[in-house]
Design a protein around this motif. Structure first.
Motif, PDB file in Angstrom:
ATOM      1  N   LYS A  44       0.847  -1.196   0.000  1.00  0.00           N
ATOM      2  CA  LYS A  44       0.000   0.000   0.000  1.00  0.00           C
ATOM      3  C   LYS A  44       0.882   1.246   0.000  1.00  0.00           C
ATOM      4  CE  LYS A  44      -3.898  -2.424   0.941  1.00  0.00           C
ATOM      5  NZ  LYS A  44      -5.311  -2.375   0.737  1.00  0.00           N
ATOM      6  N   LYS A  45       0.662   2.111  -0.945  1.00  0.00           N
ATOM      7  CA  LYS A  45       1.497   3.305  -1.064  1.00  0.00           C
ATOM      8  C   LYS A  45       0.919   4.471  -0.253  1.00  0.00           C
ATOM      9  CE  LYS A  45       4.395   1.958  -4.541  1.00  0.00           C
ATOM     10  NZ  LYS A  45       3.697   0.800  -5.168  1.00  0.00           N
ATOM     11  N   ARG A  46      -0.416   4.530  -0.161  1.00  0.00           N
ATOM     12  CA  ARG A  46      -1.028   5.665   0.532  1.00  0.00           C
ATOM     13  C   ARG A  46      -0.752   5.563   2.030  1.00  0.00           C
ATOM     14  NH1 ARG A  46      -5.252   4.526   3.478  1.00  0.00           N
ATOM     15  NH2 ARG A  46      -5.748   2.325   3.486  1.00  0.00           N
ATOM     16  N   LYS A  47      -1.023   6.660   2.736  1.00  0.00           N
ATOM     17  CA  LYS A  47      -0.840   6.662   4.191  1.00  0.00           C
ATOM     18  C   LYS A  47      -1.998   5.903   4.836  1.00  0.00           C
ATOM     19  CE  LYS A  47       0.488   9.793   7.423  1.00  0.00           C
ATOM     20  NZ  LYS A  47      -0.064  10.947   8.108  1.00  0.00           N
ATOM     21  N   VAL A  48      -1.692   4.912   5.661  1.00  0.00           N
ATOM     22  CA  VAL A  48      -2.771   4.186   6.319  1.00  0.00           C
ATOM     23  C   VAL A  48      -2.957   4.747   7.729  1.00  0.00           C
ATOM     24  CG1 VAL A  48      -2.368   2.094   4.968  1.00  0.00           C
ATOM     25  CG2 VAL A  48      -1.299   2.330   7.197  1.00  0.00           C
ATOM     26  N   ALA A  49      -4.136   4.505   8.293  1.00  0.00           N
ATOM     27  CA  ALA A  49      -4.424   4.977   9.650  1.00  0.00           C
ATOM     28  C   ALA A  49      -3.451   4.303  10.627  1.00  0.00           C
ATOM     29  CB  ALA A  49      -5.867   4.653  10.012  1.00  0.00           C
ATOM     30  N   PRO A  50      -3.153   4.956  11.755  1.00  0.00           N
ATOM     31  CA  PRO A  50      -2.234   4.372  12.737  1.00  0.00           C
ATOM     32  C   PRO A  50      -2.684   2.969  13.167  1.00  0.00           C
ATOM     33  CG  PRO A  50      -2.754   6.643  13.340  1.00  0.00           C
ATOM     34  CD  PRO A  50      -3.622   6.292  12.160  1.00  0.00           C
ATOM     35  N   ALA A  51      -1.708   2.098  13.394  1.00  0.00           N
ATOM     36  CA  ALA A  51      -1.989   0.701  13.724  1.00  0.00           C
ATOM     37  C   ALA A  51      -2.905   0.579  14.941  1.00  0.00           C
ATOM     38  CB  ALA A  51      -0.683  -0.042  13.967  1.00  0.00           C
ATOM     39  N   GLU A  52      -2.726   1.457  15.927  1.00  0.00           N
ATOM     40  CA  GLU A  52      -3.543   1.340  17.150  1.00  0.00           C
ATOM     41  C   GLU A  52      -5.043   1.486  16.815  1.00  0.00           C
ATOM     42  OE1 GLU A  52      -2.244   5.776  18.405  1.00  0.00           O
ATOM     43  OE2 GLU A  52      -3.962   4.993  19.498  1.00  0.00           O
ATOM     44  N   HIS A  53      -5.380   2.366  15.886  1.00  0.00           N
ATOM     45  CA  HIS A  53      -6.795   2.527  15.509  1.00  0.00           C
ATOM     46  C   HIS A  53      -7.298   1.319  14.717  1.00  0.00           C
ATOM     47  CE1 HIS A  53      -7.265   6.441  17.121  1.00  0.00           C
ATOM     48  NE2 HIS A  53      -6.497   7.070  16.259  1.00  0.00           N
ATOM     49  N   ARG A  54      -6.492   0.861  13.744  1.00  0.00           N
ATOM     50  CA  ARG A  54      -6.922  -0.284  12.932  1.00  0.00           C
ATOM     51  C   ARG A  54      -7.103  -1.516  13.813  1.00  0.00           C
ATOM     52  NH1 ARG A  54      -3.136  -1.767   9.691  1.00  0.00           N
ATOM     53  NH2 ARG A  54      -1.467  -0.423  10.399  1.00  0.00           N
ATOM     54  N   LEU A  55      -6.176  -1.684  14.770  1.00  0.00           N
ATOM     55  CA  LEU A  55      -6.247  -2.819  15.700  1.00  0.00           C
ATOM     56  C   LEU A  55      -7.493  -2.713  16.584  1.00  0.00           C
ATOM     57  CD1 LEU A  55      -4.989  -5.287  17.114  1.00  0.00           C
ATOM     58  CD2 LEU A  55      -3.628  -3.701  18.497  1.00  0.00           C
ATOM     59  N   ALA A  56      -7.749  -1.529  17.107  1.00  0.00           N
ATOM     60  CA  ALA A  56      -8.913  -1.335  17.985  1.00  0.00           C
ATOM     61  C   ALA A  56     -10.205  -1.671  17.237  1.00  0.00           C
ATOM     62  CB  ALA A  56      -8.939   0.101  18.497  1.00  0.00           C
ATOM     63  N   MET A  57     -10.285  -1.262  15.973  1.00  0.00           N
ATOM     64  CA  MET A  57     -11.502  -1.544  15.197  1.00  0.00           C
ATOM     65  C   MET A  57     -11.659  -3.034  14.923  1.00  0.00           C
ATOM     66  SD  MET A  57     -11.819   1.740  12.620  1.00  0.00           S
ATOM     67  CE  MET A  57     -10.143   1.799  12.011  1.00  0.00           C
ATOM     68  N   VAL A  58     -10.541  -3.727  14.664  1.00  0.00           N
ATOM     69  CA  VAL A  58     -10.612  -5.180  14.452  1.00  0.00           C
ATOM     70  C   VAL A  58     -11.092  -5.862  15.732  1.00  0.00           C
ATOM     71  CG1 VAL A  58      -9.276  -7.269  13.977  1.00  0.00           C
ATOM     72  CG2 VAL A  58      -8.893  -5.220  12.606  1.00  0.00           C
ATOM     73  N   ARG A  59     -10.561  -5.438  16.868  1.00  0.00           N
ATOM     74  CA  ARG A  59     -10.982  -6.031  18.150  1.00  0.00           C
ATOM     75  C   ARG A  59     -12.492  -5.859  18.366  1.00  0.00           C
ATOM     76  NH1 ARG A  59      -6.527  -7.691  20.815  1.00  0.00           N
ATOM     77  NH2 ARG A  59      -4.725  -6.318  21.083  1.00  0.00           N
ATOM     78  N   LEU A  60     -12.993  -4.657  18.100  1.00  0.00           N
ATOM     79  CA  LEU A  60     -14.432  -4.414  18.263  1.00  0.00           C
ATOM     80  C   LEU A  60     -15.241  -5.310  17.329  1.00  0.00           C
ATOM     81  CD1 LEU A  60     -14.441  -0.482  18.365  1.00  0.00           C
ATOM     82  CD2 LEU A  60     -14.999  -2.021  20.285  1.00  0.00           C
ATOM     83  N   ALA A  61     -14.764  -5.448  16.095  1.00  0.00           N
ATOM     84  CA  ALA A  61     -15.528  -6.175  15.069  1.00  0.00           C
ATOM     85  C   ALA A  61     -15.616  -7.672  15.346  1.00  0.00           C
ATOM     86  CB  ALA A  61     -14.898  -5.931  13.693  1.00  0.00           C
ATOM     87  N   VAL A  62     -14.566  -8.263  15.924  1.00  0.00           N
ATOM     88  CA  VAL A  62     -14.557  -9.721  16.092  1.00  0.00           C
ATOM     89  C   VAL A  62     -15.063 -10.174  17.463  1.00  0.00           C
ATOM     90  CG1 VAL A  62     -12.603  -9.882  14.499  1.00  0.00           C
ATOM     91  CG2 VAL A  62     -12.194 -10.007  16.977  1.00  0.00           C
ATOM     92  N   ALA A  63     -15.311  -9.216  18.354  1.00  0.00           N
ATOM     93  CA  ALA A  63     -15.614  -9.545  19.751  1.00  0.00           C
ATOM     94  C   ALA A  63     -16.780 -10.528  19.897  1.00  0.00           C
ATOM     95  CB  ALA A  63     -15.905  -8.266  20.529  1.00  0.00           C
ATOM     96  N   SER A  64     -17.765 -10.459  19.020  1.00  0.00           N
ATOM     97  CA  SER A  64     -18.969 -11.273  19.211  1.00  0.00           C
ATOM     98  C   SER A  64     -18.856 -12.668  18.597  1.00  0.00           C
ATOM     99  CB  SER A  64     -20.180 -10.550  18.619  1.00  0.00           C
ATOM    100  OG  SER A  64     -19.989 -10.411  17.228  1.00  0.00           O
ATOM    101  N   ASN A  65     -17.726 -12.994  17.968  1.00  0.00           N
ATOM    102  CA  ASN A  65     -17.589 -14.317  17.356  1.00  0.00           C
ATOM    103  C   ASN A  65     -16.532 -15.139  18.097  1.00  0.00           C
ATOM    104  OD1 ASN A  65     -16.984 -16.561  15.709  1.00  0.00           O
ATOM    105  ND2 ASN A  65     -17.660 -15.448  13.876  1.00  0.00           N
ATOM    106  N   PRO A  66     -16.968 -16.215  18.791  1.00  0.00           N
ATOM    107  CA  PRO A  66     -16.033 -16.991  19.611  1.00  0.00           C
ATOM    108  C   PRO A  66     -14.938 -17.678  18.792  1.00  0.00           C
ATOM    109  CG  PRO A  66     -18.172 -18.084  19.508  1.00  0.00           C
ATOM    110  CD  PRO A  66     -18.343 -16.740  18.873  1.00  0.00           C
ATOM    111  N   TYR A  67     -15.121 -17.815  17.484  1.00  0.00           N
ATOM    112  CA  TYR A  67     -14.101 -18.458  16.641  1.00  0.00           C
ATOM    113  C   TYR A  67     -13.045 -17.471  16.159  1.00  0.00           C
ATOM    114  CZ  TYR A  67     -17.523 -22.230  16.309  1.00  0.00           C
ATOM    115  OH  TYR A  67     -18.411 -23.228  16.595  1.00  0.00           O
ATOM    116  N   PHE A  68     -13.279 -16.187  16.371  1.00  0.00           N
ATOM    117  CA  PHE A  68     -12.365 -15.173  15.841  1.00  0.00           C
ATOM    118  C   PHE A  68     -11.393 -14.682  16.909  1.00  0.00           C
ATOM    119  CE2 PHE A  68     -15.425 -13.491  12.269  1.00  0.00           C
ATOM    120  CZ  PHE A  68     -15.319 -14.715  11.637  1.00  0.00           C
ATOM    121  N   GLU A  69     -10.124 -14.511  16.504  1.00  0.00           N
ATOM    122  CA  GLU A  69      -9.085 -13.991  17.386  1.00  0.00           C
ATOM    123  C   GLU A  69      -8.359 -12.867  16.652  1.00  0.00           C
ATOM    124  OE1 GLU A  69      -8.345 -15.183  20.414  1.00  0.00           O
ATOM    125  OE2 GLU A  69      -9.534 -17.031  20.406  1.00  0.00           O
ATOM    126  N   VAL A  70      -7.625 -12.068  17.408  1.00  0.00           N
ATOM    127  CA  VAL A  70      -6.829 -10.994  16.815  1.00  0.00           C
ATOM    128  C   VAL A  70      -5.366 -11.257  17.150  1.00  0.00           C
ATOM    129  CG1 VAL A  70      -6.457  -8.508  16.713  1.00  0.00           C
ATOM    130  CG2 VAL A  70      -8.744  -9.407  17.190  1.00  0.00           C
TER     131      VAL A  70
END
Ligand code: ATP
Length: 190
Positions: A44-70
């Motif tokens: 990816k050449k463009r500037k991506v959002a800081p890792a802490e934000h991307r990680l936080a959003m992934v954690r929120l998104a997978v929280a309700s699925n017991p098969y999903f981990e981060v």
């Protein structure tokens, strides 16, 4: 144990990622799917959002699925995030596991340009999920270790979400509500 790995920039995570992970988990009989946000994505050449934000959003998104981990292996590793290093790390952490790296049809197009791809092909299985808007270009896959899997199509991309936020358009029903709220609360993609 059968482990799925879904690497991505997740800038932000959306229902396309989640639908793919769940469909592949079920069809391939996986015990867990690890979502692995990239540190510095080499493609990816463009500037991506800081890792802490991307990680936080992934954690929120997978929280309700017991098969999903981060997993934070790529975020914690300095330098560009190469899949070959990530798969090796998982093989070290889970020596008994069979590893299935999951990618979408668009990512497959770039696959052959990936770092140390020959070595990578020997390290795990690959599951290529269909993606709306990208033709299924693979005929029979590249050897026994690549499976092309039709999954329910969710035609959304992170790019589209970023553009919609910038334009003030709704993103509701394209990603989990908690992620939508996080984006607005932190003023991301404005
Ligand atoms: P961007 O628009 O910023 O390029 P993206 O929506 O493609 O992002 P990534 O984080 O780059 O998201 O994707 C991670 C993985 O998920 C890739 O293997 C990609 O092919 C797959 N993927 C993303 N969205 C979908 C979708 N809607 N359907 C199927 N696969 C998807």
């Amino acid at each position: 144990m059968r482990l799925g790995l879904l690497g991505g920039t997740f800038d932000p995570i959306h229902f396309g990622h989640l639908a793919v992970a769940e469909a592949v988990r079920y069809e391939m009989g996986l015990d867990k799917v690890y979502f692995i946000p990239s540190g510095q994505p080499p493609h990816k050449k463009r500037k991506v959002a800081p890792a802490e934000h991307r990680l936080a959003m992934v954690r929120l998104a997978v929280a309700s699925n017991p098969y999903f981990e981060v997993s934070t292996v790529e975020i914690e590793r300095p330098g560009p995030s190469y899949t070959v290093d990530t798969v090796k790390e998982f093989r070290r952490l889970f020596p008994q596991a069979e590893i299935f790296f999951i990618l979408g049809m668009d990512a497959l197009a770039e696959f052959l340009t990936w770092h140390r791809v020959e070595e990578l092909l020997t390290l795990c299985h690959f599951v290529v999920a269909t993606r709306p808007g990208y033709p299924s270009a693979v005929k029979g896959g590249r050897g026994r270790r690549v499976t092309v899997l039709p999954v329910p199509g969710v035609a959304v991309s992170s790019t589209e979400i970023r553009e919609r936020v910038r334009a003030g358009k709704p993103i509701k029903y394209l990603l989990p509500e908690a992620v939508e709220e996080y984006i607005y609360a932190h003023g991301l993609y404005q």
